[in-house]
Design a protein around this motif. Structure first.
Motif, PDB file in Angstrom:
ATOM      1  N   GLY A 112      -3.488   2.668  -4.457  1.00  0.00           N
ATOM      2  CA  GLY A 112      -4.605   3.587  -4.630  1.00  0.00           C
ATOM      3  C   GLY A 112      -5.951   3.054  -4.185  1.00  0.00           C
ATOM      4  O   GLY A 112      -6.975   3.697  -4.425  1.00  0.00           O
ATOM      5  N   LEU A 113      -5.976   1.888  -3.533  1.00  0.00           N
ATOM      6  CA  LEU A 113      -7.257   1.320  -3.119  1.00  0.00           C
ATOM      7  C   LEU A 113      -7.786   2.033  -1.873  1.00  0.00           C
ATOM      8  O   LEU A 113      -7.121   2.055  -0.835  1.00  0.00           O
ATOM      9  CB  LEU A 113      -7.105  -0.170  -2.820  1.00  0.00           C
ATOM     10  CG  LEU A 113      -6.975  -1.123  -4.000  1.00  0.00           C
ATOM     11  CD1 LEU A 113      -6.825  -2.557  -3.493  1.00  0.00           C
ATOM     12  CD2 LEU A 113      -8.175  -1.015  -4.932  1.00  0.00           C
ATOM     13  N   PRO A 114      -9.010   2.572  -1.916  1.00  0.00           N
ATOM     14  CA  PRO A 114      -9.581   3.270  -0.758  1.00  0.00           C
ATOM     15  C   PRO A 114     -10.329   2.305   0.165  1.00  0.00           C
ATOM     16  O   PRO A 114     -11.520   2.453   0.419  1.00  0.00           O
ATOM     17  CB  PRO A 114     -10.545   4.250  -1.423  1.00  0.00           C
ATOM     18  CG  PRO A 114     -11.050   3.503  -2.623  1.00  0.00           C
ATOM     19  CD  PRO A 114      -9.895   2.653  -3.103  1.00  0.00           C
ATOM     20  N   LEU A 115      -9.617   1.295   0.666  1.00  0.00           N
ATOM     21  CA  LEU A 115     -10.248   0.228   1.432  1.00  0.00           C
ATOM     22  C   LEU A 115      -9.572   0.078   2.790  1.00  0.00           C
ATOM     23  O   LEU A 115      -8.966  -0.950   3.093  1.00  0.00           O
ATOM     24  CB  LEU A 115     -10.192  -1.089   0.654  1.00  0.00           C
ATOM     25  CG  LEU A 115     -10.872  -1.100  -0.717  1.00  0.00           C
ATOM     26  CD1 LEU A 115     -10.572  -2.403  -1.449  1.00  0.00           C
ATOM     27  CD2 LEU A 115     -12.375  -0.886  -0.567  1.00  0.00           C
ATOM     28  N   ALA A 116      -9.716   1.102   3.621  1.00  0.00           N
ATOM     29  CA  ALA A 116      -8.987   1.122   4.892  1.00  0.00           C
ATOM     30  C   ALA A 116      -9.350  -0.057   5.792  1.00  0.00           C
ATOM     31  O   ALA A 116      -8.470  -0.703   6.376  1.00  0.00           O
ATOM     32  CB  ALA A 116      -9.268   2.442   5.623  1.00  0.00           C
TER      33      ALA A 116
ATOM     34  N   VAL B 106       0.816  -1.216   0.000  1.00  0.00           N
ATOM     35  CA  VAL B 106       0.000   0.000   0.000  1.00  0.00           C
ATOM     36  C   VAL B 106       0.850   1.266   0.000  1.00  0.00           C
ATOM     37  O   VAL B 106       0.335   2.360  -0.272  1.00  0.00           O
ATOM     38  CB  VAL B 106      -1.004   0.027   1.183  1.00  0.00           C
ATOM     39  CG1 VAL B 106      -1.962  -1.147   1.119  1.00  0.00           C
ATOM     40  CG2 VAL B 106      -0.283   0.060   2.529  1.00  0.00           C
ATOM     41  N   ASN B 107       2.129   1.128   0.281  1.00  0.00           N
ATOM     42  CA  ASN B 107       3.031   2.280   0.224  1.00  0.00           C
ATOM     43  C   ASN B 107       3.916   2.272  -1.021  1.00  0.00           C
ATOM     44  O   ASN B 107       4.837   3.093  -1.133  1.00  0.00           O
ATOM     45  CB  ASN B 107       3.911   2.319   1.483  1.00  0.00           C
ATOM     46  CG  ASN B 107       3.138   2.772   2.702  1.00  0.00           C
ATOM     47  OD1 ASN B 107       2.608   3.884   2.739  1.00  0.00           O
ATOM     48  ND2 ASN B 107       3.052   1.910   3.703  1.00  0.00           N
ATOM     49  N   ASN B 108       3.618   1.374  -1.961  1.00  0.00           N
ATOM     50  CA  ASN B 108       4.406   1.244  -3.172  1.00  0.00           C
ATOM     51  C   ASN B 108       3.603   1.764  -4.364  1.00  0.00           C
ATOM     52  O   ASN B 108       2.638   1.123  -4.783  1.00  0.00           O
ATOM     53  CB  ASN B 108       4.777  -0.230  -3.378  1.00  0.00           C
ATOM     54  CG  ASN B 108       5.698  -0.452  -4.567  1.00  0.00           C
ATOM     55  OD1 ASN B 108       5.853   0.430  -5.416  1.00  0.00           O
ATOM     56  ND2 ASN B 108       6.295  -1.627  -4.627  1.00  0.00           N
ATOM     57  N   PRO B 109       3.964   2.937  -4.921  1.00  0.00           N
ATOM     58  CA  PRO B 109       3.186   3.518  -6.018  1.00  0.00           C
ATOM     59  C   PRO B 109       3.078   2.615  -7.247  1.00  0.00           C
ATOM     60  O   PRO B 109       2.200   2.821  -8.085  1.00  0.00           O
ATOM     61  CB  PRO B 109       3.959   4.801  -6.362  1.00  0.00           C
ATOM     62  CG  PRO B 109       4.731   5.125  -5.133  1.00  0.00           C
ATOM     63  CD  PRO B 109       5.094   3.800  -4.532  1.00  0.00           C
ATOM     64  N   GLU B 110       3.950   1.630  -7.353  1.00  0.00           N
ATOM     65  CA  GLU B 110       3.913   0.727  -8.500  1.00  0.00           C
ATOM     66  C   GLU B 110       2.935  -0.425  -8.308  1.00  0.00           C
ATOM     67  O   GLU B 110       2.704  -1.198  -9.237  1.00  0.00           O
ATOM     68  CB  GLU B 110       5.312   0.178  -8.775  1.00  0.00           C
ATOM     69  CG  GLU B 110       6.316   1.261  -9.157  1.00  0.00           C
ATOM     70  CD  GLU B 110       7.691   0.685  -9.445  1.00  0.00           C
ATOM     71  OE1 GLU B 110       7.858  -0.557  -9.337  1.00  0.00           O
ATOM     72  OE2 GLU B 110       8.603   1.481  -9.767  1.00  0.00           O
TER      73      GLU B 110
END
Length: 227
Positions: A145-149, A136-140
């Motif tokens: 980009g998932l908004p699933l907290a 979740v911290n890797n832009p690749e």
């Protein structure tokens, strides 16, 4: 016969996993919260059915007692039941963690006496790389980009619980799995995912590990994942 229980198996990855394990000669118990849907799925596949709501202690206890009375042991447990909340509030958080994480504890604790009677016990947790801090911290990565907290947090907990069980139960293999983005009811709103047969095959690989197989891992079809 290898005795297998799959939670949430009346549809999706759980259903297809049951189908593939039945083809390998397993005695499969489909666990489902909804008795009508679960019985229908079991009849279609030629599997057994137990009513099992992972958020209810009595339901879990009854399901494992039924399997114990019929089989005397449990060889494979697949934690497949899960929910994906798209809202972010207290009730959604409680439901997410109760199903995706606490439910894993309920079922595992009830199953341990039967798993200990197996000569090759495997427990597979269907987790997610959405719960990986690395992903979740890797832009690749798509997880970035998932908004699933709530889904991500509860799956991170599920992976940690799996690793901790592996440490505390050295006679039983516990592994967590990212099965791959799959086209199921859960992902329908996103319009993404590959055929369920492909992801179920990844589950089956871990569910059929030999006695020398790994334990305490989080992996996908390519091998261990950082998390």
């Amino acid at each position: 016969m290898t005795v297998t229980l799959i939670t949430g198996a009346n549809k999706g990855i759980g259903y297809e996993t049951a189908k593939q394990l039945l083809a390998r000669g397993h005695t499969v118990y489909i666990g489902a919260r909804d008795a009508e849907r679960g019985q229908k799925a079991a009849a279609e596949l030629g599997a057994n059915f137990v009513q099992l709501d992972v958020t209810d202690d009595a339901s879990v206890g009854s399901a494992l007692s039924t399997i114990g009375a019929a089989e005397g042991r449990l060889d494979v447990l697949v934690h497949n039941a899960g929910v994906l909340a798209t809202t972010l509030d207290g009730p959604a958080a409680l439901r997410s963690f109760d199903t995706n994480a606490v439910g894993l504890v309920r079922v595992t604790e009830a199953a341990l006496p039967l798993l200990r009677k197996s000569s090759n016990a495997n427990v597979v947790t269907i987790s997610s790389s959405a719960g990986s801090f690395w992903a979740v911290n890797n832009p690749e990565r798509p997880e970035y980009g998932l908004p699933l907290a709530l889904y991500s947090a509860s799956k991170a907990a599920a992976t940690m619980l799996t690793v901790q069980y592996a440490k505390s139960q050295p006679g039983i293999k516990f592994n967590a799995l990212e099965p791959g983005t799959t086209a199921t009811d859960m992902t329908a709103a996103f319009g993404i995912g590959r055929p369920v047969e492909q992801s179920a095959a990844v589950v089956v690989r871990l569910a059929t590990l030999g006695t020398d197989g790994p334990t305490g891992t989080f992996q996908d079809e390519s091998g261990p994942l950082p998390w």
